[in-house]
Motif scaffolding. Structure first.
Motif, PDB file in Angstrom:
ATOM      1  N   THR A  81     -35.485 -29.388  12.175  1.00  0.00           N
ATOM      2  CA  THR A  81     -36.491 -29.145  13.206  1.00  0.00           C
ATOM      3  C   THR A  81     -36.129 -29.857  14.504  1.00  0.00           C
ATOM      4  O   THR A  81     -36.283 -29.299  15.600  1.00  0.00           O
ATOM      5  N   ALA A  82     -35.655 -31.080  14.406  1.00  0.00           N
ATOM      6  CA  ALA A  82     -35.280 -31.838  15.604  1.00  0.00           C
ATOM      7  C   ALA A  82     -34.153 -31.139  16.366  1.00  0.00           C
ATOM      8  O   ALA A  82     -34.186 -31.043  17.604  1.00  0.00           O
ATOM      9  N   ALA A  86     -34.150 -29.112  20.084  1.00  0.00           N
ATOM     10  CA  ALA A  86     -33.187 -29.382  21.158  1.00  0.00           C
ATOM     11  C   ALA A  86     -32.578 -28.073  21.666  1.00  0.00           C
ATOM     12  O   ALA A  86     -32.416 -27.877  22.887  1.00  0.00           O
ATOM     13  N   PHE A  87     -32.236 -27.171  20.750  1.00  0.00           N
ATOM     14  CA  PHE A  87     -31.732 -25.853  21.140  1.00  0.00           C
ATOM     15  C   PHE A  87     -32.782 -25.097  21.956  1.00  0.00           C
ATOM     16  O   PHE A  87     -32.475 -24.510  22.996  1.00  0.00           O
ATOM     17  N   THR A  88     -34.011 -25.099  21.468  1.00  0.00           N
ATOM     18  CA  THR A  88     -35.075 -24.353  22.131  1.00  0.00           C
ATOM     19  C   THR A  88     -35.315 -24.874  23.538  1.00  0.00           C
ATOM     20  O   THR A  88     -35.492 -24.091  24.491  1.00  0.00           O
ATOM     21  N   LYS A  89     -35.347 -26.184  23.688  1.00  0.00           N
ATOM     22  CA  LYS A  89     -35.544 -26.779  25.011  1.00  0.00           C
ATOM     23  C   LYS A  89     -34.423 -26.364  25.965  1.00  0.00           C
ATOM     24  O   LYS A  89     -34.674 -25.985  27.123  1.00  0.00           O
ATOM     25  N   LEU A 198     -21.277 -22.202  17.741  1.00  0.00           N
ATOM     26  CA  LEU A 198     -22.472 -23.028  17.895  1.00  0.00           C
ATOM     27  C   LEU A 198     -23.727 -22.203  17.631  1.00  0.00           C
ATOM     28  O   LEU A 198     -24.685 -22.695  17.014  1.00  0.00           O
ATOM     29  N   LEU A 199     -23.735 -20.956  18.070  1.00  0.00           N
ATOM     30  CA  LEU A 199     -24.872 -20.077  17.802  1.00  0.00           C
ATOM     31  C   LEU A 199     -25.022 -19.846  16.301  1.00  0.00           C
ATOM     32  O   LEU A 199     -26.152 -19.824  15.776  1.00  0.00           O
ATOM     33  N   ASP A 200     -23.916 -19.689  15.601  1.00  0.00           N
ATOM     34  CA  ASP A 200     -23.963 -19.496  14.144  1.00  0.00           C
ATOM     35  C   ASP A 200     -24.585 -20.722  13.459  1.00  0.00           C
ATOM     36  O   ASP A 200     -25.355 -20.589  12.495  1.00  0.00           O
TER      37      ASP A 200
END
Length: 385
Positions: A81-82, A86-89, A198-200
């Motif tokens: 989740t953390a 970070a990805f979402t932000k 990184l997307l994978d």
């Protein structure tokens, strides 16, 4: 598990009297009442022991044997989740940045072109609105000499060419082309196209996060903890009653129902335990599964840097166009004449919409009067409540 009855028979004390030779005398039922209370107490103890046996023999051992697996699932969910946050932000920052490039309120390089762009855009909007209302008023429903005259006068205004507006047209077209090019090229700046590994990892993390939640939910640990606490509480109540027998019995019945449901869940968990432990083990072995915050920031910083370059490239071309086609050629613009034309166009369109609204309202009023006449009221009659 024993099947227990759901109610207790109580003694009715309202009419504990009988008649002997037509004389009413009290009948003492002390021994019977004592038997009833004794029966209730034994029954309550049996119900509690049945619950306690289920909890102690089936649920508590399961809890101690599997609480570490449950904690591992919670840890996995916290970690994933953390990183997902970070990805979402970073993704949201990229999206906002992309939007800002073609927004003159946020991109200072586009602001110098707004006096030209906004005027020609207002002209195009007026033309669109005019064509729309003209099509509506051309319908047979609106056919009348008044409407025909209004459309004729409007045509003269809207089809009149203003040379100053025509001077703006090439720059306006180039500006629109520039913003489209900026959006198209910046929309290509994604992890999918620039950093698919990184997307994978991100997609794998999302899947792991969902799995950890599903597996942890299936283990019923919060429900088990609550059940154990509640069972200890009811044990004290059975030993030293502070409330009615019926209320305590109802509590035990509810806890027994919860216990039976948890036992069913335990059986389902046992059939999936190998799969869950394998998931935990596999996750913990993947040391590179969780990309660091630095790696995520670097990846998105690179995307934003590319967006900056794309934007500057196309704005440079826009500036070159303005210099070559306007400044170098000494093109002069009469904004006063342009604004006068824009005002006339706007006023013309508003008058046509007002005319349409007036005709629509007259039609509504006529229909209302017709309905009133049909139900027996004249147009001047007063309808009282």
């Amino acid at each position: 598990m024993k099947l227990l009855p759901l109610s207790i028979q109580f003694i009715n004390q309202k009419n504990n009297k009988t008649k002997v030779n037509n004389t009413t005398v009290p009948v003492r039922l002390n021994s019977l009442k004592q038997d009833a209370v004794s029966f209730s107490g034994n029954f309550l103890q049996d119900a509690y022991e049945n619950l306690s046996e289920t909890v102690s023999s089936k649920i508590v051992p399961y809890y101690h044997d599997n609480k570490q697996i449950f904690q591992s699932l919670i840890d996995i969910n916290n970690k994933t989740t953390a990183v997902i946050e970070a990805f979402t932000k970073a993704e949201l920052e990229l999206m906002n940045k992309r939007y800002s490039y073609s927004d003159p309120a946020q991109n200072k390089d586009l602001k110098p072109f707004q006096p030209f762009v906004e005027r020609y855009s207002a002209h195009e909007d007026s033309i669109k609105d005019y064509n729309k209302v003209k099509k509506i008023l051309s319908d047979d429903f609106y056919a009348s000499p008044k409407v025909s005259e209004a459309l004729s006068q409007a045509d003269k205004v809207m089809k009149k060419t203003n040379p100053e507006l025509e001077k703006l047209k090439p720059l306006y077209r180039k500006y629109v082309e520039t913003t489209i090019d900026i959006d198209l090229h910046n929309d290509q700046e994604t992890l999918l196209l620039s950093n698919k590994p990184l997307l994978d990892k991100f997609n794998k993390l999302k899947n792991d996060s969902l799995k950890s939640v599903a597996f942890a939910y299936s283990m019923q640990m919060p429900e088990i903890i609550n059940l154990i606490k509640s069972t200890k509480g009811v044990e004290k109540e059975v030993a030293k009653p502070t409330q009615s027998v019926m209320k305590t019995l109802k509590t035990i019945e509810n806890l027994q129902h919860s216990a039976d449901s948890i036992v069913k869940g335990i059986n389902n968990f046992d059939s999936n335990k190998d799969r869950i432990t394998a998931f935990v083990s596999d996750f913990n072995k993947g040391s590179d599964r969780l990309p660091s915050e630095v790696v995520i920031k670097d990846a998105y910083s690179s995307l934003i840097e590319n967006c900056d370059k794309n934007t500057q490239y196309f704005i440079a071309k826009l500036n070159d166009f303005y210099k070559e086609e306007y400044l170098d050629k000494g093109v002069k613009l009469d904004f006063g004449s342009i604004d006068e034309t824009l005002g006339q166009e706007k006023e013309t369109v508003e008058k046509l919409y007002d005319l349409k609204k007036s005709i629509d309202q007259d039609y509504i009023n006529q229909n209302n009067e017709k309905v009133l006449r049909e139900i027996g009221y004249g147009s001047t009659d007063v309808i009282e409540d």
